[in-house]
Design a protein around this motif. Structure first.
Motif, short mmCIF file in Angstrom:
data_model
loop_
_atom_site.label_atom_id
_atom_site.label_comp_id
_atom_site.label_asym_id
_atom_site.label_seq_id
_atom_site.Cartn_x
_atom_site.Cartn_y
_atom_site.Cartn_z
N LEU A 48 0.87 -1.17 0.00
CA LEU A 48 0.00 0.00 0.00
C LEU A 48 0.91 1.23 0.00
CD1 LEU A 48 -3.08 0.38 2.39
CD2 LEU A 48 -2.07 2.19 1.02
N ALA A 49 1.03 1.84 -1.17
CA ALA A 49 1.99 2.94 -1.33
C ALA A 49 1.26 4.19 -1.82
CB ALA A 49 3.10 2.53 -2.29
N GLY A 50 2.05 5.10 -2.40
CA GLY A 50 1.46 6.35 -2.85
C GLY A 50 1.35 7.37 -1.73
N ALA A 98 8.22 8.04 -2.30
CA ALA A 98 8.63 7.21 -1.17
C ALA A 98 8.21 5.75 -1.38
CB ALA A 98 8.01 7.74 0.12
N GLY A 99 7.02 5.55 -1.97
CA GLY A 99 6.58 4.19 -2.27
C GLY A 99 7.47 3.53 -3.31
N ALA A 100 7.84 4.30 -4.33
CA ALA A 100 8.74 3.78 -5.36
C ALA A 100 10.11 3.45 -4.77
CB ALA A 100 8.88 4.80 -6.49
N HIS A 101 10.57 4.28 -3.84
CA HIS A 101 11.86 4.02 -3.20
C HIS A 101 11.80 2.73 -2.37
CE1 HIS A 101 15.70 4.73 -1.29
NE2 HIS A 101 15.14 4.67 -0.09
N HIS A 147 13.34 -12.76 -7.78
CA HIS A 147 12.70 -11.68 -7.03
C HIS A 147 11.29 -12.07 -6.60
CE1 HIS A 147 15.69 -8.47 -7.37
NE2 HIS A 147 16.03 -9.03 -8.51
N VAL A 148 10.76 -11.32 -5.64
CA VAL A 148 9.40 -11.60 -5.14
C VAL A 148 8.38 -10.90 -6.03
CG1 VAL A 148 10.19 -11.87 -2.77
CG2 VAL A 148 9.44 -9.62 -3.56
N SER A 149 7.20 -11.50 -6.10
CA SER A 149 6.09 -10.87 -6.82
C SER A 149 5.52 -9.75 -5.96
CB SER A 149 5.01 -11.90 -7.13
OG SER A 149 5.51 -12.93 -7.96
N VAL A 150 5.23 -8.64 -6.58
CA VAL A 150 4.75 -7.46 -5.85
C VAL A 150 3.51 -6.90 -6.53
CG1 VAL A 150 5.28 -5.09 -5.13
CG2 VAL A 150 7.05 -6.86 -5.00
N VAL A 151 2.51 -6.61 -5.72
CA VAL A 151 1.33 -5.85 -6.18
C VAL A 151 1.36 -4.54 -5.43
CG1 VAL A 151 -1.17 -5.75 -6.34
CG2 VAL A 151 0.00 -7.95 -6.62
N LEU A 152 1.39 -3.45 -6.16
CA LEU A 152 1.50 -2.13 -5.55
C LEU A 152 0.23 -1.34 -5.82
CD1 LEU A 152 4.62 0.17 -5.67
CD2 LEU A 152 2.35 1.09 -6.06
N VAL A 153 -0.43 -0.91 -4.76
CA VAL A 153 -1.56 -0.01 -4.89
C VAL A 153 -1.07 1.38 -4.50
CG1 VAL A 153 -3.84 0.63 -4.01
CG2 VAL A 153 -3.31 -1.77 -4.44
N ALA A 154 -0.94 2.26 -5.47
CA ALA A 154 -0.49 3.62 -5.22
C ALA A 154 -1.67 4.55 -5.44
CB ALA A 154 0.67 3.99 -6.15
N GLU A 155 -2.20 5.06 -4.35
CA GLU A 155 -3.40 5.90 -4.43
C GLU A 155 -3.14 7.23 -3.74
OE1 GLU A 155 -5.88 7.64 -5.55
OE2 GLU A 155 -6.56 5.65 -6.17
N CYS A 192 -2.59 -11.34 -2.33
CA CYS A 192 -1.30 -11.06 -1.69
C CYS A 192 -1.12 -11.92 -0.43
CB CYS A 192 -1.20 -9.59 -1.31
SG CYS A 192 -1.08 -8.49 -2.73
N ASP A 193 0.10 -12.41 -0.22
CA ASP A 193 0.41 -13.23 0.96
C ASP A 193 0.61 -12.38 2.20
OD1 ASP A 193 0.44 -15.75 -0.42
OD2 ASP A 193 2.37 -15.17 -1.27
N ILE A 194 1.16 -11.19 2.01
CA ILE A 194 1.33 -10.23 3.11
C ILE A 194 1.03 -8.84 2.58
CG2 ILE A 194 3.10 -11.60 4.30
CD1 ILE A 194 5.18 -9.57 3.20
N ILE A 195 0.78 -7.92 3.49
CA ILE A 195 0.59 -6.51 3.12
C ILE A 195 1.57 -5.68 3.93
CG2 ILE A 195 -0.99 -4.54 3.13
CD1 ILE A 195 -3.30 -6.48 2.76
N VAL A 196 2.19 -4.72 3.27
CA VAL A 196 3.04 -3.75 3.96
C VAL A 196 2.59 -2.36 3.58
CG1 VAL A 196 5.05 -5.27 4.08
CG2 VAL A 196 4.79 -3.74 2.13
N MET A 197 2.82 -1.43 4.49
CA MET A 197 2.44 -0.03 4.28
C MET A 197 3.65 0.82 4.66
SD MET A 197 -1.03 1.78 5.73
CE MET A 197 -0.64 1.51 7.49
#
Length: 224
Positions: A2-4, A9-12, A29-37, A70-75
């Motif tokens: 959960l970025a944006g 900062a989310g891209a970093h 590498h790990v699979s990533v789903v990015l929600v940038a809102e 997603c297996d985990i969520i990070v913010m």
């Protein structure tokens, strides 16, 4: 992820996740789903009492990540962790807590008096304190230094030249308020982008701490 919050900062964070992954080729590498809102209401404004709650939008973004498997969520936003309980409880997927991970990283690094470089909202709400307990005694900047930090964070969000801002951060990190600090906690996801370069106390980046915690949770160990 959960970025944006903000976008750069989310891209970093994503870049650091890639750089910290022990990979030799693309497939490692790990699979990533990015929600940038970026339209999520300002967390800083709400905590200052002059904005609408970001919780519904944060919960919706978290549910989107859950729905795609997603297996985990990070913010990767320290200030947004003021709403961690409300957001994490809206999903069943494991939701890493940056505040817990940073506390554990400080203890492991034997940093007990970190100088905290963060948003005014993070400083004023003292959201780390319930996790620090009696193990860690944070050092917060005086008001005039906090004003400078706030301006630098806003400048990063506004697209300013991050290299030019490093000189200002070097001055902040060399100021007298750090005299008793045994480490510097970069506790806002914009601050690692303008991390101080002068020799000084040990740097702990909340961004890197969360990235490494995510890799451990996914079974990807890294010694970096």
């Amino acid at each position: 992820m959960l970025a944006g919050l903000g976008p750069l900062a989310g891209a970093h964070f994503y870049r650091r996740l890639i750089e910290l992954t022990p990979a030799q080729q693309d497939g490692d590498h790990v699979s990533v789903v990015l929600v940038a809102e970026p339209a999520i209401p300002s967390r800083r404004d709400f905590l200052a009492g002059c904005g609408v709650s970001p919780v519904p939008a944060l919960q919706q973004a978290a549910r989107e990540l859950e729905q795609v498997g997603c297996d985990i969520i990070v913010m990767p936003s320290t200030t947004t962790h003021a709403f961690y309980d409300d957001v994490a409880s809206s999903v069943t997927v494991p939701f890493l807590n940056l505040l817990v991970e940073v506390t554990n990283a400080l203890v492991a690094a034997h940093v007990s008096r970190p100088a905290v470089i963060a948003t005014r909202a993070t400083v004023q709400t003292q959201i780390y304190e319930p996790h620090f307990l009696n193990r860690i005694e944070p050092i917060y900047p005086p008001p005039e230094i906090q004003d400078r930090i706030e301006c630098m964070i806003d400048a990063v969000k506004g697209g300013a030249d991050t290299e030019a801002l490093r000189a200002d951060m070097d001055d902040v990190a060399a100021a007298g308020w750090l005299a008793d600090a045994d480490g510097i906690l970069l506790a806002c996801t914009e601050t690692p982008l303008i991390a101080p370069t002068r020799p000084g106390p040990k740097l702990i980046s909340a961004t890197d701490v969360l990235a490494m915690a995510a890799l451990r949770a996914l079974g990807r160990q890294t010694g970096r």
